[in-house]
Design a protein around this motif. Structure first.
Motif, PDB file in Angstrom:
ATOM      1  N   HIS A   1      48.968  26.450  82.037  1.00 12.81           N
ATOM      2  CA  HIS A   1      50.421  26.010  82.093  1.00 12.81           C
ATOM      3  C   HIS A   1      50.808  24.770  82.959  1.00 12.81           C
ATOM      4  CE1 HIS A   1      54.665  26.288  82.856  1.00 12.81           C
ATOM      5  NE2 HIS A   1      54.500  26.313  84.076  1.00 12.81           N
TER       6      HIS A   1
ATOM      7  N   ARG B   1      53.022  26.267  72.628  1.00 13.72           N
ATOM      8  CA  ARG B   1      52.662  26.557  74.086  1.00 13.72           C
ATOM      9  C   ARG B   1      53.398  25.589  74.846  1.00 13.72           C
ATOM     10  NH1 ARG B   1      48.352  25.229  77.018  1.00 13.72           N
ATOM     11  NH2 ARG B   1      47.217  24.139  75.364  1.00 13.72           N
TER      12      ARG B   1
ATOM     13  N   LEU C   1      49.992  34.186  71.802  1.00 13.16           N
ATOM     14  CA  LEU C   1      50.481  33.261  70.973  1.00 13.16           C
ATOM     15  C   LEU C   1      49.965  33.279  69.795  1.00 13.16           C
ATOM     16  CD1 LEU C   1      52.683  31.046  70.671  1.00 13.16           C
ATOM     17  CD2 LEU C   1      50.976  29.340  71.876  1.00 13.16           C
TER      18      LEU C   1
ATOM     19  N   GLU D   1      51.693  33.840  76.715  1.00 17.50           N
ATOM     20  CA  GLU D   1      50.908  32.717  76.482  1.00 17.50           C
ATOM     21  C   GLU D   1      49.700  33.112  75.752  1.00 17.50           C
ATOM     22  OE1 GLU D   1      48.543  29.589  79.036  1.00 17.50           O
ATOM     23  OE2 GLU D   1      50.691  29.108  78.892  1.00 17.50           O
TER      24      GLU D   1
ATOM     25  N   THR E   1      55.801  30.266  73.745  1.00 22.18           N
ATOM     26  CA  THR E   1      55.500  31.153  74.896  1.00 22.18           C
ATOM     27  C   THR E   1      56.849  31.146  75.638  1.00 22.18           C
ATOM     28  OG1 THR E   1      54.852  29.168  75.777  1.00 22.18           O
ATOM     29  CG2 THR E   1      53.050  30.383  75.014  1.00 22.18           C
ATOM     30  N   THR E   2      56.608  32.329  76.617  1.00 25.85           N
ATOM     31  CA  THR E   2      57.950  32.408  77.084  1.00 25.85           C
ATOM     32  C   THR E   2      58.473  31.325  78.302  1.00 25.85           C
ATOM     33  OG1 THR E   2      56.321  33.677  79.052  1.00 25.85           O
ATOM     34  CG2 THR E   2      57.477  35.018  77.477  1.00 25.85           C
TER      35      THR E   2
END
Length: 344
Positions: A30, A188, A272, A269, A208-209
């Motif tokens: 991330h 992502r 995904l 993530e 992804t969130t």
């Protein structure tokens, strides 16, 4: 009105042909969200460019640009690598994953757009392939940061290269929209502007969130490109809300995008790629010819108009990029984002 992009992204990093590899997934990591810049030739002077760039939310964004001046040996090594890698999945290879792997932020150069087009052509011409998933193989959580500013700063490019760059992008996007292949975009992290349009051309989008999605040009004082805006509104389930978002240049969180129908699914993530592959399986349950013909019937007219507009966009864009005020503005961006090290 003709239009042409001026997009902020990392400098040119990689060239070469599309690579094909055995299945292997990149490390997931991330990183903060980035902003992307897409001025269009018909817009007002870019006088507020530097001010808006200071509002970028990614601490690592400027760091990404400083790679422009790394040692020549590093650049030479990168030049031999393709920005795109194709991975075949399933036992029969019916699904391919196209990994975008141009560190640090998938800066969209002529080479990257050409590699994407080559990958799509290769997969379309392979009768055993029925679907393709687009995904980022970067270390940081960015799908793609948009067009390379080095392609747009007139003193660093030529009219011939700029036209090739713009037309390569337009041909790829208009063809992706109507390809016979089932297409899924696995997003992502950050997916603004150019990355958003690539995703909108796909049949299904999973994100992804943590991330962003949208066309944020107006927030930077510039106009949203014509066919980008139309595609965004076509995908949005609330046109009035969609028009509002475009007019204020808003970037949405994944769940907000999902609520508007811009994103189909939001997952963690780690889930995904599994979610993207599951979505692909749902497409492939149905007869390929019937599905592809229906898709072409729906999208071919829009695709044809988009492609036909490309030459006009390229001509208008090159004229705009050579205006002194734009050269000055883009030169300021290069200096700012290179920490004052760019050679203009």
């Amino acid at each position: 009105m003709p239009s042409s992009p001026v997009t902020l992204a990392a400098p040119r990093r990689s060239r070469g042909r599309t690579r094909v590899s055995e299945p292997s997934h990149p490390p997931l990591a991330h990183s903060p969200t980035s902003w992307v810049l897409h001025p269009w030739w018909s817009c007002r002077p870019l006088t507020s460019l530097g001010v808006e760039l200071c509002r970028a939310r990614a601490v690592g964004w400027c760091d990404a640009f400083r790679v422009e001046h790394r040692a020549a040996t590093t650049a030479a090594t990168a030049a031999t690598e393709s920005p795109v890698r194709i991975e075949r999945t399933r036992a029969n290879g019916a699904v391919a994953i196209v990994w975008l792997e141009s560190e640090p932020v998938n800066s969209m150069t002529l080479e990257l757009w050409s590699a994407l087009a080559d990958a799509l052509t290769s997969l379309e011409n392979d009768s055993t392939v029925e679907g393709v998933i687009f995904a980022s193989g970067l270390k940081r959580a960015v799908f793609t940061a948009g067009n390379d500013i080095g392609e747009l700063y007139a003193p660093r490019t030529t009219k011939k290269r700029y036209r090739a760059f713009w037309m390569s992008q337009t041909r790829f996007l208009s063809r992706l929209l109507k390809t016979r292949l089932a297409t899924v975009c696995a997003i992502r992290g950050a997916c603004p502007a150019g990355g958003c349009v690539v995703a909108l051309c796909c049949d299904y989008r999973v994100q992804t969130t943590v991330g962003t999605f949208g066309l944020n040009e107006v927030a930077l004082g510039i106009a949203v490109p014509k066919y980008w805006a139309e595609l965004f509104l076509d995908r949005c389930n609330d046109r009035v809300k969609g028009e509002y978002l475009l007019q204020i240049g808003s970037l949405l969180r994944p769940n907000e995008s999902k609520a508007l129908g811009l994103i189909d699914e939001v997952v963690g993530e780690g889930a995904l790629m599994a979610a993207a592959e599951s979505a692909m399986e749902r497409f492939l349950k149905h007869p390929a010819i019937a599905r592809a013909t229906t898709k072409d019937t729906i999208r071919a007219p829009f695709s044809a108009k988009w492609l036909a507009y490309g030459e006009e966009e390229a001509r208008g864009g090159w004229k705009m990029l050579n205006e002194p005020r734009v050269i000055k503005a883009l030169g300021g961006v290069l200096m700012r984002l290179s920490g004052g090290k760019a050679k203009l």
